[in-house]
Scaffold this motif. Structure first.
Motif, mmCIF file in Angstrom:
data_model
loop_
_atom_site.group_PDB
_atom_site.id
_atom_site.type_symbol
_atom_site.label_atom_id
_atom_site.label_comp_id
_atom_site.label_asym_id
_atom_site.label_seq_id
_atom_site.Cartn_x
_atom_site.Cartn_y
_atom_site.Cartn_z
ATOM 1 N N SER A 64 0.827 -1.206 0.000
ATOM 2 C CA SER A 64 0.000 0.000 0.000
ATOM 3 C C SER A 64 0.862 1.256 0.000
ATOM 4 N N LEU A 65 1.897 1.249 0.845
ATOM 5 C CA LEU A 65 2.780 2.413 0.899
ATOM 6 C C LEU A 65 3.548 2.585 -0.410
ATOM 7 N N TYR A 66 3.986 1.486 -1.024
ATOM 8 C CA TYR A 66 4.722 1.551 -2.289
ATOM 9 C C TYR A 66 3.859 2.191 -3.382
ATOM 10 N N ILE A 67 2.624 1.721 -3.504
ATOM 11 C CA ILE A 67 1.727 2.262 -4.533
ATOM 12 C C ILE A 67 1.462 3.743 -4.286
ATOM 13 N N SER A 68 1.213 4.098 -3.015
ATOM 14 C CA SER A 68 0.926 5.488 -2.690
ATOM 15 C C SER A 68 2.122 6.398 -2.997
ATOM 16 N N VAL A 69 3.328 5.977 -2.599
ATOM 17 C CA VAL A 69 4.521 6.800 -2.818
ATOM 18 C C VAL A 69 4.819 6.935 -4.307
ATOM 19 N N VAL A 70 4.710 5.835 -5.064
ATOM 20 C CA VAL A 70 5.017 5.871 -6.487
ATOM 21 C C VAL A 70 4.055 6.804 -7.228
ATOM 22 N N PHE A 71 2.769 6.732 -6.921
ATOM 23 C CA PHE A 71 1.817 7.593 -7.600
ATOM 24 C C PHE A 71 2.024 9.063 -7.222
ATOM 25 N N GLY A 73 4.873 10.325 -6.461
ATOM 26 C CA GLY A 73 6.153 10.744 -7.018
ATOM 27 C C GLY A 73 6.069 11.282 -8.431
ATOM 28 N N PHE A 74 4.983 11.000 -9.141
ATOM 29 C CA PHE A 74 4.838 11.471 -10.518
ATOM 30 C C PHE A 74 4.096 12.792 -10.615
ATOM 31 N N VAL A 75 3.734 13.379 -9.499
ATOM 32 C CA VAL A 75 3.111 14.704 -9.466
ATOM 33 C C VAL A 75 4.010 15.597 -8.623
ATOM 34 N N LYS A 76 4.589 16.620 -9.240
ATOM 35 C CA LYS A 76 5.608 17.419 -8.570
ATOM 36 C C LYS A 76 5.116 18.008 -7.259
ATOM 37 N N GLU A 77 3.891 18.541 -7.244
ATOM 38 C CA GLU A 77 3.377 19.148 -6.022
ATOM 39 C C GLU A 77 3.258 18.129 -4.898
ATOM 40 N N LYS A 78 2.756 16.930 -5.235
ATOM 41 C CA LYS A 78 2.631 15.885 -4.211
ATOM 42 C C LYS A 78 3.984 15.289 -3.855
#
Length: 402
Positions: A64-71, A73-78
């Motif tokens: 769950s943490l991996y998916i959340s961090v990866v997604f 990571g592709f949005v600069k603001e987030k």
């Protein structure tokens, strides 16, 4: 592009649709790497993992943490938000806990953690973090002695996973930003050419129509008394019209060159037709084409203002030069500053203001204002070999009017 010069996800998608070229990979491209955790998942079902409920909870939390961090990571603001770093820290805690507690296949979560770090961290922090993870993975593998791969291979895989991920994402984003910058430069070039063309036409037509009106009035006044003189003025109108057509064609192609001598000759004709006595005195060395063009526009602008606004009876042009600089002075005996509506303090109105900026770019200066003995005085100074403007046509005129 956003205010910080980075592309948003919507802009990246739009560029990919417009150009059909690959852009930065999306977060879905990193999800298949979760298959590296199948060994740990298998251990849970085969009963080879002590406290399987803890292991299962840890596996669920890590995924769950991996998916959340990866997604994120592709949005600069987030990616730059504090919550992302908190999630990455929690992922690191889960990884270390599972690796220390279970070892074996669970140590393969270190490369996955490194990959997630590669999507979030950049530059120095990325290198430090990846080096720390690689050393930790190697140390835990040596201590446990039951790693699914050799400790050195695990350490190398951990470091290279994050490094390659970060490098690919950074390069891909840079390519997309360069494409957007190229589009912006192309749009800017088009806008600059439109501005050049509109300024040229405005100045050319404004000056030419003023001369035609003056000569038409002169022909009308002369016709009842002196038909030959009136026909001479009509011939001048025809000549001015033909010259205007030539200049407009040159303006369209962008190869129009100004000539100070030509503009002085035209000034004599226009002023004479308007009943204003011209006088020209010129001395000094030959001038560079850029200097000739700029001074030609000063003469054209000054004559247009004298004919339109000054009610003058005399207008004098004086060109003095030395090996380094040249000065053009245009003096009339008209109404002075009152001849121009709403002048800009110190430099006249919009036309002379535009000329001031253009001459300043070429290393010169322009002053305009009432003369000490009345009338209006325009003084332009330029280097004899004035440089052309870097991104504009040096002969391109400013807006008309004082």
């Amino acid at each position: 592009m956003s205010g910080n010069g980075r592309l948003t996800r919507r802009q990246r998608r739009r560029l990919r649709r417009e150009h059909g070229r690959p852009g930065p990979p999306g977060p879905y491209a990193l999800l298949p790497w979760l298959l590296m955790g199948l060994g740990s998942f298998s251990n849970l079902f085969q009963g080879e993992t002590p406290s399987p409920w803890i292991g299962g909870a840890g596996l669920l939390a890590f995924n769950s943490l991996y998916i959340s961090v990866v997604f994120r990571g592709f949005v600069k603001e987030k990616r730059e938000a504090r919550a992302t770093y908190v999630l990455l820290g929690a992922m690191a805690v889960v990884t270390f806990g599972l690796a220390i507690g279970y070892g074996g296949s669970w140590l393969l979560f270190f490369p996955l953690l490194s990959l997630a770090c590669g999507t979030v961290l950049r530059k120095r922090w990325l290198v430090v973090t990846l080096f720390g993870l690689a050393v930790s993975a190697c140390a835990i593998a040596v201590w446990r002695g039951d790693s699914a791969s050799t400790p050195w291979t695990l350490a190398y895989g951990t470091f290279i996973s994050g490094a390659v991920t970060s490098a690919i994402l950074t390069l891909s984003e840079t390519v997309m930003e360069l494409r957007a910058t190229r589009q912006e430069l192309a749009r800017t070039a088009v806008e600059r050419e439109r501005l050049r063309f509109s300024r040229d036409l405005h100045d050319l037509l404004g000056h030419t129509l003023s001369v035609i009106v003056v000569k038409s009035e002169a022909a009308r006044r002369l016709a009842p008394r002196d038909m030959d003189a009136a026909l001479s003025q009509v011939a001048d109108i025809e000549s001015v019209g033909r010259q205007a057509l030539t200049e407009i064609r040159e303006a369209v192609t962008g190869y129009r060159e100004g000539s100070l001598a030509t503009e002085l000759d035209r000034a004599r004709s226009a002023l004479t037709a308007a009943g204003i006595e011209p006088s020209v005195r010129r001395s000094g060395p030959p001038l560079a084409p850029q200097t000739e063009a700029l001074l030609g526009w000063v003469v054209r602008e000054a004559v247009t203002n004298v004919v339109r606004h000054s009610t003058a009876t005399r207008c004098a042009f004086e060109v003095d030069g030395n090996p380094e600089r040249v000065r053009l002075t245009v003096t009339d005996d008209g109404r002075g500053e009152a001849a121009a509506p709403a002048p800009t303090p110190g430099i006249g109105g919009t036309g002379l203001k535009g000329l001031t900026e253009r001459l300043a770019t070429a290393g010169g200066s322009l002053t305009a204002g009432p003369g000490p003995a009345g009338g209006f005085v325009v003084t332009a100074e330029l280097p004899v070999d004035a440089p052309g403007e870097e991104n504009d046509d040096p002969a391109s005129p400013p807006t008309l009017g004082r």
